[in-house]
Write a protein that holds these residues in place. Sequence first.
Motif, short mmCIF file in Angstrom:
data_model
loop_
_atom_site.label_atom_id
_atom_site.label_comp_id
_atom_site.label_asym_id
_atom_site.label_seq_id
_atom_site.Cartn_x
_atom_site.Cartn_y
_atom_site.Cartn_z
N GLN A 290 14.23 46.39 80.93
CA GLN A 290 12.81 46.38 80.57
C GLN A 290 12.39 45.08 79.88
O GLN A 290 11.26 44.97 79.39
CB GLN A 290 12.51 47.57 79.65
CG GLN A 290 12.63 48.92 80.36
CD GLN A 290 12.55 50.09 79.41
OE1 GLN A 290 13.10 51.16 79.68
NE2 GLN A 290 11.86 49.94 78.30
N VAL A 291 13.27 44.10 79.85
CA VAL A 291 12.97 42.80 79.23
C VAL A 291 12.98 41.74 80.32
O VAL A 291 14.00 41.52 80.98
CB VAL A 291 13.98 42.46 78.13
CG1 VAL A 291 13.64 41.11 77.49
CG2 VAL A 291 14.01 43.56 77.07
N HIS A 292 11.86 41.06 80.51
CA HIS A 292 11.70 40.11 81.60
C HIS A 292 11.29 38.74 81.04
O HIS A 292 10.44 38.66 80.15
CB HIS A 292 10.63 40.61 82.59
CG HIS A 292 10.73 42.09 82.85
ND1 HIS A 292 11.76 42.64 83.59
CD2 HIS A 292 9.95 43.13 82.45
CE1 HIS A 292 11.60 43.95 83.64
NE2 HIS A 292 10.51 44.27 82.95
N PHE A 293 11.89 37.70 81.56
CA PHE A 293 11.59 36.35 81.08
C PHE A 293 11.87 35.36 82.20
O PHE A 293 12.54 35.69 83.20
CB PHE A 293 12.43 35.99 79.85
CG PHE A 293 13.90 36.17 80.05
CD1 PHE A 293 14.70 35.12 80.47
CD2 PHE A 293 14.50 37.41 79.81
CE1 PHE A 293 16.07 35.29 80.65
CE2 PHE A 293 15.87 37.59 80.00
CZ PHE A 293 16.65 36.53 80.42
N GLU A 294 11.36 34.15 82.05
CA GLU A 294 11.57 33.11 83.05
C GLU A 294 12.51 32.04 82.50
O GLU A 294 12.55 31.80 81.29
CB GLU A 294 10.23 32.48 83.44
CG GLU A 294 9.36 33.40 84.27
CD GLU A 294 8.17 32.70 84.90
OE1 GLU A 294 8.01 32.81 86.12
OE2 GLU A 294 7.42 32.04 84.17
N LEU A 295 13.25 31.39 83.43
CA LEU A 295 14.22 30.39 83.04
C LEU A 295 13.79 28.97 83.39
O LEU A 295 14.55 28.03 83.21
CB LEU A 295 15.56 30.66 83.76
CG LEU A 295 16.25 31.97 83.38
CD1 LEU A 295 17.44 32.23 84.31
CD2 LEU A 295 16.71 31.96 81.94
#
Length: 439
Positions: A430-435
Motif C-alpha cells: 500500500q506504499v507507492h513511490f517513484e525512483l
Amino acid sequence: MKTLARALLWIGIYLVLVSAPLPLLLIGPVPPGAGLWWDFSMALGFGGMAIMGIQFALTARFRRTTAPFGIDIIYYFHRLVAIIGMGFLLLHFAILWVAYPAALGVLNPLQAPGYMTAGRTAFVLFIVVIVTSLWRKPLGINYKYWRILHALLATLAFILAVVHIAGVGYYTRAPWKQWLWIAYTLFWVGLVGYVRVLKPWLLSRAPYRVIAVRPERGQAWTVALEPESHPGMNFQPGQFAWLTLGRSPFRFEEHPFSFSSSAKRSKRLEFTIKARGDFTRTIPQVTAGEIAYVDGPYGVFSVDRYPQAVGFAFIAGGIGITPIMSMLRTLADRGDSRPLHLIYANLYWENVIFRDELEHLRERLNISVVHVIEKPPPEWTGERGRITDALLQRRLPQNHRELHYFLCGPKPMSEAVQRTLYRSGVPLAQVHFELFELV
C-alpha cells in the motif's frame, strides 16, 4: 493477478534471453577443457555479454513490458544489471590476467591481433559508459550530451565485444554459434534504430502546440499543450511522459516530466516544471505557439491502479507535488468522495506550488491538507521543520493502515517516510513511490 502474471512472463523472457548463450554454446563440438578457472572465466565473459546485449531493450520504452513494473523500476533495474554485467566482464579479465596471462598476449595494439584489441577497447568503453552514467551529475556532464555519448559508446562497445568473441573463437567455431552473437548484435542495432529513428518518426506525426506558459510559485512553470491535428492521448493521473519542446523529436532533447493536469481533460496536457537544470531553466523562454512532442504515457504511480482503496494519503516534498496534483485534480473532476490526506513539505511558505488551488480543492474533495514548512514566516502557526514520525502520528487518521500512500519528493524524505509507515504497520503493497532521478 493479471499484472502479476504479465510481470512473471516478462521476467521469464528476460532470464531466457540472458542465459541462452551458455547452454547453447555447449551444444555440438566444444573445445577441450582448459581448467576450472579458464572455463569459469569464459562463462563469465559470455554471461556478461548476454546481459549487455539485452540492456538497450530495457530502456526502449515498450509499454507492454514496462506496464507491470513501472518504467522507473525498469530503469533502476537497467542500471543495476549493467553493474552486474560489468562485474562479470571484470572477473573474466581478472581471472585471465592472474591465471592465464599468456592468453592475453601483448597489449600493444600495433602488435596484438585485431580481435584482442577490439575486446580491450570494448572493455574500456563499457567502463566509461557505466562511470559516466552513475556519476553524470558529479562529473558535470550535460544530460543531452550524456544521452548521445551513452548510446554511441554502448553500441560501439557491444559491436567490438562481438568482434572479440568471434575472433577468439572459443566455443564459437560452429557457424551457427557465431550467428548467435550476430543475432544479439542485430537485435541491439535494431533497438537503437527503433528508439532513435522509428519512434521519433511516429512522434513527428502527432505534434502538440504550446498554448500557454504560466509561472507558479517556487520558481516553477506550467507548460500547457494541445494536440495538433490528432486526438491527443489518454493517461492515468500520476503518470509521466518524455517532453520535447521546440525541437525535432529526432534530436536528443527529450526530458521526463509528470503530468500535472487532470486525466479527465486529456485534450489539454500540462506539465509543471521547476527551474533547476540546464533545460528546465529555459522553460520561462518557451512561448505560446511553439511545437512540442510527447512520448507517453508511462508509469504505474497512479490512484487508478487501486480502485478499491478506501482512501489515499499523499506525502510530497517541493516539486514532488506535481504527479499528486494530477491525481487530486482528476479525483475532483470525477466527484470522488473518498477521504484524502495530503502532507506537503516545503522550505518556504512563499514557495509552496499550487498553494491557492489546494485551498480551493478542499471545497471539491474530502481532503485534509497539512503544510510542513522548514523555515516558516514569523506568523506561521502550522507544522514546522520536516516530516517526522511524530508528525505523521499526529496527522494521519486512525485507520491509516487501510490507506494507500503515494510518496513523491526528495529521496531522503521518501525513504524516511517509508520506514515510518513500515514501522506503523502499513502493508508494503500500500506504499507507492517513484525512483526517477534522471535530470
